[in-house]
Design an enzyme around this catalytic site. Structure first.
Site, PDB file in Angstrom:
ATOM      1  N   SER A 141      -1.603  38.044 -28.137  1.00 21.28           N
ATOM      2  CA  SER A 141      -0.532  39.015 -28.385  1.00 21.28           C
ATOM      3  C   SER A 141       0.854  38.396 -29.252  1.00 21.28           C
ATOM      4  CB  SER A 141       0.112  39.357 -26.815  1.00 21.28           C
ATOM      5  OG  SER A 141       1.141  40.319 -26.908  1.00 21.28           O
ATOM      6  N   ASP A 267      -5.205  49.547 -25.848  1.00 24.01           N
ATOM      7  CA  ASP A 267      -4.371  48.897 -25.465  1.00 24.01           C
ATOM      8  C   ASP A 267      -3.079  49.449 -25.619  1.00 24.01           C
ATOM      9  OD1 ASP A 267      -2.277  47.030 -25.582  1.00 24.01           O
ATOM     10  OD2 ASP A 267      -3.705  45.477 -26.551  1.00 24.01           O
ATOM     11  N   HIS A 296      -4.698  45.204 -22.710  1.00 24.26           N
ATOM     12  CA  HIS A 296      -3.839  44.385 -23.385  1.00 24.26           C
ATOM     13  C   HIS A 296      -4.032  42.825 -22.711  1.00 24.26           C
ATOM     14  CE1 HIS A 296      -0.800  42.844 -26.114  1.00 24.26           C
ATOM     15  NE2 HIS A 296      -0.287  42.112 -25.143  1.00 24.26           N
TER      16      HIS A 296
END
Length: 319
Positions: A141, A267, A296
């Protein structure tokens, strides 16, 4: 490089992006990783902590692990990665960003999605104190954005850096912020905001003239946090300036070492601009995999080894 075809097909339960995200974020547990902490003093006098775990045999290979927003070196996606790499001949160094290792950092600034100057210091510290001949980056991320920006923004990337894998990457920070501000992601956004504000309040007694109660009360959304604190603490004009300058999307054409991005199509944190199809088609060193499922930083896998952990190990062993 053409897109990587994905064969990831989890059990029915994990074909929900939200369930995949929540399971791996809240319920997954990883045992058996022994970490040793090293404190690195940065050039500006601040510090960050590195959590090291070792292969059972001496090795010249290292993977640097970069966590996501409000993560740390003990998150299961970090320790799960460290465990698999350690079992396969890699040492692992999990970087805790400023203020993320359980102790507030000492400067007004903190960490953010584009703080590659800190990553650069970590890499050069390792090169000057260790004897690794192969170093790989794996980011999640925010950490994935950080790794890709570092590789593409014009740094003199050391020859020891051989490859990178970036998972669930918000390649366009504004696009990702827009998604997090949507009603679908309200619970995630609230959780992130709660933790960010708690850290800001910890820092407030050290910088009462810079962090005021009125400012904290004005933070209603994640974008507000970036307008009121992130941009001000890190020399951006505002949140939009921060997003524009730190999004990795603009740096992808300049990446010159093998790099794999794995962004699931389900996601909810990622909008259309976070899937760099055109960029991957034009850069032979940039690989893009877009599984239909995964959520995610989810990607459930058998034997508590996620799909992306397996893919990262295969990618690094090939490159």
């Amino acid at each position: 490089m053409p897109q990587v075809l994905s064969n990831y097909l989890p059990p029915l339960f994990f074909r929900s992006g939200h369930l995949a995200t929540m399971y791996c974020g809240l319920f997954r547990r990883v045992h058996g990783v022994i970490q040793t902490r090293e404190r690195l003093t940065l050039s500006d006098g601040d510090f960050l902590d590195l959590d090291w775990s070792k292969s059972s045999n001496p090795t010249k290979k290292l993977v640097i692990l970069l966590h996501g927003l409000e993560g740390d070196g003990q998150r299961p996606y970090i320790t799960g990665s460290a465990k698999l790499f350690n079992q396969n001949g890699f040492d692992a160094c999990a970087v805790n960003y400023r203020g993320c290792s359980g102790e507030p950092n000492i400067s007004y600034r903190s960490y953010h999605s584009g703080a590659t100057e800190d990553l650069n210091e970590v890499i050069h510290h390792i090169l000057s104190t260790k004897a690794y001949s192969e170093i790989y980056l794996k980011g999640f991320s925010l950490g994935g954005n950080l790794a890709l920006k570092y590789l593409g923004e014009g740094n003199a990337v050391p020859k020891e850096i051989k490859g990178a894998v970036a998972i669930s990457v918000p390649c366009s920070l504004k696009d990702s912020c827009d998604q997090l501000l949507s009603s679908e992601n309200i619970l995630y956004a609230r959780r992130f905001k709660k933790h960010l504000i708690a850290k800001l309040r910890q820092k407030q007694p050290l910088f009462p003239g810079l962090i005021k109660d009125a400012d904290i009360k004005a933070i209603k959304t994640l974008k507000d946090f970036d307008d009121i604190y992130t941009s001000k603490a890190h020399d951006f004009k505002d949140a939009l300036d921060y997003y524009a300058k730190c999004s990795s999307l603009q740096f992808l054409p300049h990446i010159s070492i093998p790099s794999l991005i794995i962004n699931a199509k389900d996601d909810s944190f990622l909008g259309q601009d976070c899937y760099p199809i055109a960029e991957s088609e034009k850069n032979k060193k940039l690989y893009l995999e877009m599984p239909k499922y995964g959520g995610h930083v989810g990607f459930w896998g058998k034997k508590n080894i996620t799909y992306t952990e397996q893919q990262a190990l295969k990618f690094f062993n090939r490159h």
